[in-house]
Design an enzyme around this catalytic site. Structure first.
Site, PDB file in Angstrom:
ATOM      1  N   GLU A  85       5.233   5.240 -22.962  1.00  0.00           N
ATOM      2  CA  GLU A  85       5.923   4.119 -23.145  1.00  0.00           C
ATOM      3  C   GLU A  85       5.870   3.734 -24.533  1.00  0.00           C
ATOM      4  O   GLU A  85       4.753   3.561 -25.316  1.00  0.00           O
ATOM      5  CB  GLU A  85       4.755   2.931 -22.436  1.00  0.00           C
ATOM      6  CG  GLU A  85       5.272   1.483 -23.013  1.00  0.00           C
ATOM      7  CD  GLU A  85       4.415   0.432 -22.625  1.00  0.00           C
ATOM      8  OE1 GLU A  85       4.567  -0.780 -22.509  1.00  0.00           O
ATOM      9  OE2 GLU A  85       2.997   0.938 -22.425  1.00  0.00           O
ATOM     10  N   ASP A 135       0.821  -1.481  -0.083  1.00  0.00           N
ATOM     11  CA  ASP A 135       0.035   0.120   0.070  1.00  0.00           C
ATOM     12  C   ASP A 135       0.868   1.387  -0.085  1.00  0.00           C
ATOM     13  O   ASP A 135       1.993   1.137  -0.041  1.00  0.00           O
ATOM     14  CB  ASP A 135      -0.937   0.238   1.143  1.00  0.00           C
ATOM     15  CG  ASP A 135      -0.215  -0.108   2.730  1.00  0.00           C
ATOM     16  OD1 ASP A 135       0.827  -0.186   2.698  1.00  0.00           O
ATOM     17  OD2 ASP A 135      -0.924  -0.482   3.692  1.00  0.00           O
ATOM     18  N   HIS A 161       7.740  -4.418 -15.152  1.00  0.00           N
ATOM     19  CA  HIS A 161       6.442  -5.260 -14.800  1.00  0.00           C
ATOM     20  C   HIS A 161       6.175  -5.880 -16.084  1.00  0.00           C
ATOM     21  O   HIS A 161       5.298  -7.061 -16.169  1.00  0.00           O
ATOM     22  CB  HIS A 161       5.271  -4.461 -14.266  1.00  0.00           C
ATOM     23  CG  HIS A 161       4.835  -3.262 -15.229  1.00  0.00           C
ATOM     24  ND1 HIS A 161       5.419  -2.204 -15.557  1.00  0.00           N
ATOM     25  CD2 HIS A 161       3.388  -3.400 -16.087  1.00  0.00           C
ATOM     26  CE1 HIS A 161       4.723  -1.478 -16.623  1.00  0.00           C
ATOM     27  NE2 HIS A 161       3.581  -2.191 -16.715  1.00  0.00           N
ATOM     28  N   ASP A 214       0.857   4.832 -20.183  1.00  0.00           N
ATOM     29  CA  ASP A 214       0.774   3.660 -20.859  1.00  0.00           C
ATOM     30  C   ASP A 214       0.619   3.389 -22.479  1.00  0.00           C
ATOM     31  O   ASP A 214      -0.323   4.218 -22.870  1.00  0.00           O
ATOM     32  CB  ASP A 214      -0.214   2.846 -20.083  1.00  0.00           C
ATOM     33  CG  ASP A 214      -0.355   1.400 -20.456  1.00  0.00           C
ATOM     34  OD1 ASP A 214       0.601   0.540 -20.447  1.00  0.00           O
ATOM     35  OD2 ASP A 214      -1.297   0.771 -20.907  1.00  0.00           O
TER      36      ASP A 214
END
Length: 619
Positions: A372, A186, A445, A343
């Site tokens: 990106e 978190d 990721h 993104d």
């Protein structure tokens, strides 16, 4: 003095000044070098704007002569755009072209490539606060769980109580499924670890999506105006921003604007929300955001993934919602975040990107806009259109996949010169404003963990079950860790900003999604690798050469590389080898008594590097 005898070399100031991309209206001088035996009577610059079909010619004037060679030169000023050029000369023997060959050198040949010239807007500026810094990328659910009690957490989430458990990779039923396992990392957890991030030299945290969404990656946005309840609250974000600033660290968010989630307040396919969703009601205020059709799912979705309905970014209602004065971007910037990473930026239309930049920069030119883009962002073509990401109206900079791929290829056996060539090509094509802010990563990721790539390799043709069972052997890990150090040195010292994916500094392993998104191994880090990354951070943050310093290649031969970063009166030489038997590199005489910042000491002008060895020297 003639440095070489090629007709043209775009990376040599004897032939082209200034180097790299230029501003509109800036004077560019080009020179061609020809031997007297060519019997050249007339020499021409041949060029065209990328938007044009025909080339133009400018005759070049004879310049100084050196021995049997003569220069021909011209000066041009151009408007903003992307240009292609070569040279032509007429002689007693006919008409000949000078085209781009290997290493960007000019060759006299009938066929070949043209050189690229990027011309950016003269008022193009980017922030300075990140120049010379370090980015740390966090997948929020997997970094650190503060233990703070969460409210409003949907009951259909699968909560993992074992922090060390491998992420779920199978879909067993409607409840426990891929993307629905949550570990409880978190925003408060990130705040608690700010001293740790400071010890790494970090001055920017890039957070993967934090807005409300119903999978752990949160790229299927459910509500752009809310923090996901598993991560905390708006107040938690504001406090994280304030606390981070005390450590000299800024926060940037992931902006996912090419699609939303089907399980969202806007689409509401699963009727989770009380809103009038676009899926269920033609009169929905969000209906124009999406394109409905007679396909099996009934609407266009991102890469055919039904849970990600695509949006029409240029729809006025959507554009206003994201980029307007009270829109998503400005809302979160006013909470103190310092910018956005976009993104799939290459899938966003130009007009929308123009509007995004205006929104990001509306209140402060210091806000950072990163995109990106996986290829060279200055000549990228997407949807049959040449893009203009880095010419002044859109992005500040991009994720640097060309560097990442080049570094990994080199570590896995590629030629050193190929790596240097890719670095020089990006430096030649990109505006300096963008180069200083390039996000230089070697893992994210979206990719396998760097240790796994170096130890086992690619797993493109394997299934998730096989991947879930893989772990490096002791010998594989030892070799991968040694290569990782070599790669990290390169990553931390090339032009741009190194981006460290959380846990790589701790020795984390794993193939692609979801195995590259495991939990940070607090208390079980690889202490040797962690110490190494802290040393790199200290070197980088303590040396001005890494803030827009010059890049000077020194040596590139098979598995060895050496280069210099220089700014004003400070110079740092970086030398590495990926050879398991070590290597010997000759270095400039001025470095024979240099201070050793990391690695091995030279013996005079010779560096004898150990297997997978390195040396960072400062004068």
């Amino acid at each position: 003095m003639i440095m070489n005898k090629y007709p043209f070399d775009s990376r040599n100031p004897l032939y082209r000044t200034p180097q790299g991309a230029i501003a509109e209206g800036e004077c560019l001088r080009l020179r061609v070098l020809l031997h007297k035996d060519t019997a050249a009577r007339s020499v021409f610059l041949v060029f065209k704007n990328d938007n044009e079909s025909d080339f133009h010619e400018i005759e070049m004037s004879p310049a100084e002569q050196e021995g049997n060679y003569r220069y021909f030169q011209c000066e041009v000023t151009l408007s903003e755009g992307l240009y292609w050029y070569c040279f032509k000369y007429l002689s007693d023997y006919g008409e000949f072209l000078i085209k781009k060959g290997e290493h960007s050198l000019g060759f006299i040949c009938p066929e070949g490539n043209n050189w690229q010239l990027t011309v950016y807007k003269k008022d193009f500026s980017t922030p300075d606060w990140l120049d010379g810094g370090i980015i740390y990328q966090i997948f929020p659910d997997r970094f650190f769980n503060s233990g703070k009690k969460k409210t409003r957490v949907p009951k259909d989430r699968y909560i993992i109580n074992d922090w060390e458990k491998q992420p779920e990779y199978t879909q067993e039923d409607d409840f426990k499924c891929l993307g629905n396992d949550y570990y409880g990392g978190d925003l408060k957890g990130i705040e608690e670890k700010l001293p740790y991030l400071k010890s790494l030299g970090v001055n920017c945290i890039y957070l993967n999506p934090i807005f409300e969404a119903h999978q752990n990656h949160r790229y299927n946005t459910a509500d752009y105006m809310k923090i996901d309840p598993t991560l905390g609250t708006k107040a938690d974000l504001e406090q994280l921003v304030k606390s981070a600033k005390k450590y000299g660290i800024y926060i940037i968010l992931d902006g996912v604007f090419s699609h939303t989630g089907d399980d969202s307040i806007y689409f509401n396919k699963h009727k989770r929300y009380n809103s009038v969703g676009a899926f269920e009601n033609p009169d929905s205020p969000y209906r124009s955001w999406y394109t409905f059709n007679d396909s099996k799912v009934g609407y266009e979705s991102w890469w055919g993934v039904p849970i990600l309905p695509e949006v029409n970014e240029n729809d006025p209602a959507f554009t206003e919602f994201i980029t307007g004065e009270t829109g998503v971007i400005r809302h979160w910037l006013k909470k103190g975040v310092k910018g956005f990473r976009l993104d799939v930026a290459d899938e966003l239309p130009d007009q929308f990107l123009d509007n995004v930049r205006k929104a990001v920069k509306a209140d402060s030119c210091d806000n950072y806009l990163l995109g990106e883009v996986w290829e060279d962002a200055t000549n990228k073509i997407s949807y049959d259109k040449r893009r203009r990401f880095l010419r002044g109206d859109q992005l500040d900079s991009v994720m640097n996949y060309p560097f990442a791929n080049a570094i990994i290829d080199y570590l896995q056996g590629g030629n050193s010169r190929a790596l240097i060539d890719i670095v020089l090509e990006i430096l030649e094509n990109y505006p300096p404003q963008s180069i200083k802010l390039l996000m230089n990563h070697i893992g994210t990721h979206d990719t396998p963990r760097i240790l796994t790539r170096l130890g086992i390799g690619h797993a493109d043709n394997t299934d998730r079950e096989w991947q879930s069972l893989q772990s490096l052997t002791k010998e594989e890990y030892k070799k991968a860790a040694a290569l990782l150090k070599v790669g990290a040195i390169i990553q931390y010292t090339l032009p741009g900003i190194p981006s460290l994916y959380y846990g790589d500094e701790a020795g984390m392993q794993g193939f692609g999604d979801p195995f590259c998104r495991g939990t940070y191994p607090w208390g079980k880090e690889d202490k040797d690798i962690l110490k190494f990354y802290k040393s790199l951070g200290k070197i980088r943050r303590g040396s001005k050469v890494f803030a827009s310093g010059e890049f000077i290649p020194v040596h590139a031969n098979f598995g060895e590389i050496a280069y210099i970063r220089q700014k004003e009166d400070e110079k740092i030489l970086i030398a590495v080898t990926r050879w398991h038997q070590g290597a010997q590199i000759e270095i400039p005489k001025e470095f024979e008594n240099a201070k050793v910042l990391l690695g091995e000491k030279p013996n005079g002008t010779t560096l004898n590097l150990s297997p997978y060895g390195y040396s960072v020297l400062k004068i």
